[in-house]
Design an enzyme around this catalytic site. Sequence first.
Site, PDB file in Angstrom:
ATOM      1  N   TYR A 154       0.837  -1.206   0.000  1.00 57.82           N
ATOM      2  CA  TYR A 154       0.000   0.000   0.000  1.00 57.82           C
ATOM      3  C   TYR A 154       0.869   1.253   0.000  1.00 57.82           C
ATOM      4  CZ  TYR A 154      -3.415   3.441   1.640  1.00 57.82           C
ATOM      5  OH  TYR A 154      -4.208   4.555   1.769  1.00 57.82           O
ATOM      6  N   LYS A 158       1.195   4.293  -2.878  1.00 57.92           N
ATOM      7  CA  LYS A 158       0.892   5.692  -2.567  1.00 57.92           C
ATOM      8  C   LYS A 158       2.111   6.595  -2.772  1.00 57.92           C
ATOM      9  CE  LYS A 158      -3.438   5.151  -1.730  1.00 57.92           C
ATOM     10  NZ  LYS A 158      -4.470   5.742  -2.624  1.00 57.92           N
TER      11      LYS A 158
END
Length: 267
Positions: A154, A158
């Site tokens: 994740y 990002k």
Amino acid sequence: MTETIQKAIFITGGGSGIGQATAKLFAARGWRIGLADVNAKGLAETAAMLPAGMASTYTMDVRDRDAWTASLDDFTAANGGRLDVLFNNAGIGTGGPLAEMSFEDIDRTVAINLTGVLNGARIGYAYLAKTPGSCLLNTASASAIYGSAGLAPYSMTKFGVRAMTEALDGEWYGAGIKVRDLVPSFIETPLLNTPAGGSNQLVRETVTAAGLELTPVETVAEAAWAAVHGDKVHTYVGKTAHRMAFAARWMPGSLRKMMRRGITAPE
């Protein structure tokens, strides 16, 4: 008599969370809303919250490039060719130790959170370029400030969204397109309300174990409005995001220690 121009925003991940809150805010301020999501039920629920006739809905997956083109063709045709803002917001949260994470979860996270955002930018450019003063707005995360233990894939995606935002802010300047991102603390959304043991539930557990707060979606929606109308490339949202940005610049060692405490290593 001067004709009033109704601005238009296309929002991915519009069926819940940040997308839903942003749709409500922009619609309340007179904008036409395009809502896209894989969740048809969520889209209908969001559309029902908006003034009648203000929204168009598109059941689509951000990994599907043909669906991107078809949806943007339809939405802009209904708005005289306008696309003032493309909000690249759709994403998923997957958490847990990388060594224990399934390859399916890893691949899905990268495909939706990173490739899906690239799809939106690449395909959306042609529509944004036709609208003076337009803006590409991306949703990054506080996890893009310093890599978060327990959220490695994740965080990686990002960081990629943040890098893309900075690159396109320069690349698209000559075309008159602003490129911005939101860098929110971890958000209180239905995405995290999965059964115990699910990967999204692990995100919640990881965040709370690290002592980080969850930010309301309404706060992020207000930040989206400010980002679209402001000059900052990155808009930090929530106390955690601001603290992490400060610490990453001035006290990186403290962040390193915090991440070491945030999750137990796999046995």
